[in-house]
Design a protein around this motif. Structure first.
Motif, PDB file in Angstrom:
ATOM      1  N   ASP A 150       0.750  -1.199   0.084  1.00 31.99           N
ATOM      2  CA  ASP A 150      -0.030   0.139   0.011  1.00 31.99           C
ATOM      3  C   ASP A 150       0.829   1.409   0.109  1.00 31.99           C
ATOM      4  OD1 ASP A 150      -2.311  -1.673   0.411  1.00 31.99           O
ATOM      5  OD2 ASP A 150      -1.938  -1.917   2.563  1.00 31.99           O
ATOM      6  N   TYR A 151       2.004   1.197   0.687  1.00 29.85           N
ATOM      7  CA  TYR A 151       3.174   2.176   0.615  1.00 29.85           C
ATOM      8  C   TYR A 151       4.140   1.774   0.398  1.00 29.85           C
ATOM      9  CZ  TYR A 151      -0.999   4.134   3.479  1.00 29.85           C
ATOM     10  OH  TYR A 151      -2.349   4.278   3.945  1.00 29.85           O
ATOM     11  N   PHE A 152       4.893   2.778  -0.288  1.00 29.79           N
ATOM     12  CA  PHE A 152       6.342   2.369  -1.101  1.00 29.79           C
ATOM     13  C   PHE A 152       7.371   3.347  -0.338  1.00 29.79           C
ATOM     14  CE2 PHE A 152       9.618   3.044  -4.181  1.00 29.79           C
ATOM     15  CZ  PHE A 152      10.288   1.632  -4.351  1.00 29.79           C
ATOM     16  N   ALA A 153       8.327   2.731   0.391  1.00 31.65           N
ATOM     17  CA  ALA A 153       9.492   3.622   1.260  1.00 31.65           C
ATOM     18  C   ALA A 153      10.655   3.520   0.813  1.00 31.65           C
ATOM     19  CB  ALA A 153       9.421   3.161   2.634  1.00 31.65           C
ATOM     20  N   VAL A 154      11.253   4.701   0.726  1.00 29.01           N
ATOM     21  CA  VAL A 154      12.689   4.490   0.024  1.00 29.01           C
ATOM     22  C   VAL A 154      13.817   3.878   0.793  1.00 29.01           C
ATOM     23  CG1 VAL A 154      12.253   6.528  -1.265  1.00 29.01           C
ATOM     24  CG2 VAL A 154      13.195   7.024   0.948  1.00 29.01           C
ATOM     25  N   ASP A 155      13.602   3.967   2.112  1.00 29.85           N
ATOM     26  CA  ASP A 155      14.572   3.305   3.093  1.00 29.85           C
ATOM     27  C   ASP A 155      13.900   3.009   4.347  1.00 29.85           C
ATOM     28  OD1 ASP A 155      14.433   5.707   4.591  1.00 29.85           O
ATOM     29  OD2 ASP A 155      16.173   6.421   3.918  1.00 29.85           O
ATOM     30  N   GLU A 156      14.672   2.510   5.475  1.00 23.97           N
ATOM     31  CA  GLU A 156      13.851   1.875   6.648  1.00 23.97           C
ATOM     32  C   GLU A 156      13.436   3.157   7.367  1.00 23.97           C
ATOM     33  OE1 GLU A 156      15.620  -0.829   9.227  1.00 23.97           O
ATOM     34  OE2 GLU A 156      16.528  -1.952   7.975  1.00 23.97           O
ATOM     35  N   VAL A 157      13.790   4.133   7.627  1.00 17.37           N
ATOM     36  CA  VAL A 157      13.366   5.335   8.307  1.00 17.37           C
ATOM     37  C   VAL A 157      12.121   5.753   7.571  1.00 17.37           C
ATOM     38  CG1 VAL A 157      14.107   7.759   8.974  1.00 17.37           C
ATOM     39  CG2 VAL A 157      15.780   5.989   9.252  1.00 17.37           C
ATOM     40  N   ASP A 158      12.362   5.762   6.352  1.00 18.93           N
ATOM     41  CA  ASP A 158      11.075   6.419   5.597  1.00 18.93           C
ATOM     42  C   ASP A 158       9.881   5.488   6.011  1.00 18.93           C
ATOM     43  OD1 ASP A 158       9.396   8.061   3.828  1.00 18.93           O
ATOM     44  OD2 ASP A 158       9.767   6.692   2.233  1.00 18.93           O
ATOM     45  N   ALA A 159      10.100   4.122   5.805  1.00 19.34           N
ATOM     46  CA  ALA A 159       9.079   3.122   6.182  1.00 19.34           C
ATOM     47  C   ALA A 159       8.502   3.412   7.478  1.00 19.34           C
ATOM     48  CB  ALA A 159       9.510   1.796   5.873  1.00 19.34           C
ATOM     49  N   ILE A 160       9.227   3.593   8.520  1.00 18.35           N
ATOM     50  CA  ILE A 160       8.890   3.711   9.853  1.00 18.35           C
ATOM     51  C   ILE A 160       7.957   5.027  10.068  1.00 18.35           C
ATOM     52  CG2 ILE A 160       9.666   4.101  12.237  1.00 18.35           C
ATOM     53  CD1 ILE A 160      11.964   2.210  11.413  1.00 18.35           C
ATOM     54  N   ARG A 161       8.353   6.045   9.218  1.00 25.85           N
ATOM     55  CA  ARG A 161       7.913   7.453   9.220  1.00 25.85           C
ATOM     56  C   ARG A 161       6.166   7.049   8.758  1.00 25.85           C
ATOM     57  NH1 ARG A 161       6.092  10.606   5.673  1.00 25.85           N
ATOM     58  NH2 ARG A 161       6.918   9.548   4.047  1.00 25.85           N
ATOM     59  N   GLN A 162       6.404   6.210   7.549  1.00 27.78           N
ATOM     60  CA  GLN A 162       5.169   6.082   7.079  1.00 27.78           C
ATOM     61  C   GLN A 162       4.017   5.157   7.799  1.00 27.78           C
ATOM     62  OE1 GLN A 162       4.597   5.223   2.933  1.00 27.78           O
ATOM     63  NE2 GLN A 162       6.852   5.842   2.655  1.00 27.78           N
ATOM     64  N   ALA A 163       4.761   4.385   8.721  1.00 27.15           N
ATOM     65  CA  ALA A 163       4.024   3.513   9.657  1.00 27.15           C
ATOM     66  C   ALA A 163       3.286   4.485  10.788  1.00 27.15           C
ATOM     67  CB  ALA A 163       4.852   2.378  10.334  1.00 27.15           C
ATOM     68  N   ARG A 164       4.244   5.362  11.253  1.00 29.40           N
ATOM     69  CA  ARG A 164       3.499   6.201  12.173  1.00 29.40           C
ATOM     70  C   ARG A 164       2.258   7.059  11.499  1.00 29.40           C
ATOM     71  NH1 ARG A 164       5.788   7.982  16.728  1.00 29.40           N
ATOM     72  NH2 ARG A 164       5.520  10.008  16.457  1.00 29.40           N
ATOM     73  N   ARG A 165       2.468   7.404  10.399  1.00 32.13           N
ATOM     74  CA  ARG A 165       1.465   8.256   9.618  1.00 32.13           C
ATOM     75  C   ARG A 165       0.234   7.275   9.563  1.00 32.13           C
ATOM     76  NH1 ARG A 165       0.858  11.995  11.365  1.00 32.13           N
ATOM     77  NH2 ARG A 165      -0.270  12.638   9.738  1.00 32.13           N
TER      78      ARG A 165
END
Length: 534
Positions: free
Chosen positions: A241-256
């Motif tokens: 559902d969401y595409f992250a550029v790296d781990e930190v971005d993935a965790i940021r998106q998880a928080r959102r």
């Protein structure tokens, strides 16, 4: 005034000895926790970091809100087994964008995060906690699936993990999968069955069968990216559902994602400004429980150091005095407390407990059980006085009570007393142990003595001489075995509790649990306790 007084003499030699003994146990506990923190060892930690990846607990630290506690659950899972301490997984409760969540993270430094039998039990326990307390689940995935050498213990029960995800979703409890590496074979169903899925560019790999298996099964040539890479799942399969550029971005998106869930607690949190801390220093909890659990102690000294303002309204203080019962608040949440005083439960204590549990259910108040019991009293006088039916009355009440239960094993927790005080088999929402605790069917000396008597009687019935030297050796062996198997690290390794905690953290741990409990609505049973034998 209902503020508890204290008779604890912190200058006495007895207090100093108790404190020193418990500090020694805490040092041993810290050493075992360090093994879980070490994951797969320095070699595999370095390899993981060399790939530019965060460790499991670093991922959790980025996920939870700054300066909020993370209550790790079952950190000693697999202790004493052939598998590493921690069972290649981290689970716990943390606050994400103001929402209490059940968080699970594979530890990829331990056999690639593969699930072993104890890791499976740990995951299933976490799912149970999420379902009972309506906590959103965030799963941080990096696992090669089942630990294949132990597949016989994993494959059949392992399907419960996927069943649980769908049941959580069906119950309206959100599930979020953050795929930070491999999620292969059965593990691919974790994102497949989660409500929200985030994947990382050139890092997430999600497929039922990797390239070697596909080659063997179909003869098809493929590579990781085209078969199960994040970009493929984001653009082609639709699994991401969401595409992250790296781990930190993935965790940021998880928080959102969590922020947008609009997940609401069933009950408002108490106003922190209105919560008064205990009158006594929690540091003093280290010197209350004797090293020899046959020595009694006053549980009010424990209660006074964990409840708000040390304020406790005792119920039936002059009746059934080896069980202390009463009402308090803890971090602003009302609780009814049952705490063993002198260890043994008699008929009066059992009846008192049953009535108190009924009252808590009438008023929808959660119950806290503080264990220090050797069980129900035995002997002719007590059997004739009805100890079986009165003990059964207490166990009946505990079994059918529908308010949330919390249990803390402070000292002894033996025999049916463990059941009556809401042991693991009675589904407390959370159960923790102090390092001073012990739990078994009975004490080591008593158990060894019973075996000796039975064997002596058997020899006499057969007309055979009894081997006294063999008896001494057997008793020593049995005592050593039962002592080892009753210790908290042994029991925690088998997930018979949710963790062994520092006594000084008891109030904080219980506060986190009470807050989590109040995320889901609950109601006490009104009269549905079954038949009480009078």
């Amino acid at each position: 005034m209902t503020v508890l007084p204290t008779a604890l003499d912190t200058d006495s030699p007895e207090y100093a000895a108790r404190r020193a003994a418990l500090l020694d146990k805490l040092a041993a506990l810290d050493a075992e926790h360090a093994k879980a923190l070490a994951g797969g060892g320095e070699k595999y930690l370095a390899r993981h970091r060399g790939r530019g990846k965060l460790l499991a607990r670093e991922r959790i630290e980025l996920l939870v809100d700054p300066d909020t506690p993370f209550l790790e659950l079952s950190p000693l899972a697999a202790w004493g087994s052939e598998y590493p301490v921690g069972a290649s997984m981290v689970t716990g409760i943390g606050v994400v964008e103001g929402v209490e969540c059940l968080i699970t993270a594979n530890d990829p430094t331990v056999r690639g995060g593969a699930t072993n039998p104890w890791g499976l039990r740990k995951a299933l326990r976490a799912n149970d906690i999420a379902l009972a307390n309506r906590l959103p689940v965030v799963t941080m995935v990096e696992s090669g699936g089942a630990d294949l050498p132990s597949q016989k213990e994993i494959f059949i029960p392992g399907g419960q993990v996927f069943r649980d995800l769908t049941r959580l979703s069906a119950a309206g409890i959100p599930t979020v999968a953050v795929v930070l590496g491999n999620s292969t074979a059965g593990g691919a169903y974790i994102p497949g069955m989660s409500d929200h899925v985030i994947m990382v560019k050139e890092q997430s790999k999600v497929f039922l069968g990797g390239p070697p298996l596909v080659k063997m099964a179909t003869g098809e040539e493929s590579d990781d990216e085209s078969l199960g890479g994040a970009e493929m799942h984001a653009r082609t399969s639709g699994l991401a559902d969401y595409f992250a550029v790296d781990e930190v971005d993935a965790i940021r998106q998880a928080r959102r994602v969590v922020a947008r869930l609009h997940h609401r607690k069933a009950y408002p949190d108490p106003d922190p400004a209105s919560v008064e801390p205990p009158k006594y220093d929690p540091e003093e909890l280290l010197g209350i429980v004797p090293e020899d659990l046959r020595t009694p102690f006053d549980p009010r000294e424990v209660i006074a150091r964990i409840v708000d303002g040390s304020d406790f309204d005792e119920f039936k203080p002059l009746y059934g005095t080896s069980l202390t019962t009463g009402w308090a608040t803890l971090h602003g949440y009302p609780v009814g407390i049952l705490a063993n005083a002198q260890g043994v439960l008699f008929s009066a204590e059992s009846q008192k407990a049953a009535q108190f549990i009924q009252l808590a259910n009438q008023r929808d108040i959660p119950l806290l059980f503080l264990h220090n019991t050797t069980g129900y009293m035995v002997g002719k006088e007590y059997e004739q006085g009805g100890i079986i039916k009165h003990g059964a009355m207490m166990i009946n009440a505990v079994s059918n009570s529908t308010v949330p239960h919390l249990s803390v094993l402070v000292g002894a927790s033996y025999g049916a007393g463990h059941y009556g005080m809401c042991g693991r088999a009675y589904d407390p929402r959370f159960l923790f142990a102090w390092p001073s605790a012990k739990s078994a069917v009975m004490g080591p000396q008593q158990l060894a003595g019973v075996l000796s008597i039975v064997m002596r009687q058997s020899a006499a019935a057969k007309g055979q001489p009894y081997d006294e030297e063999g008896d001494k050796a057997l008793r020593a062996m049995v005592e050593q075995q039962i002592e080892a198997e009753s210790l908290p690290m042994f029991l925690s390794g088998r997930l018979y509790d949710d963790g062994v905690i520092d006594p000084r953290d008891t109030r904080t741990v219980l506060g986190i649990c009470l807050s989590a409990i109040h995320t889901a609505p609950f109601e006490g049973v009104r009269g549905g306790f079954g038949v009480f034998r009078m």
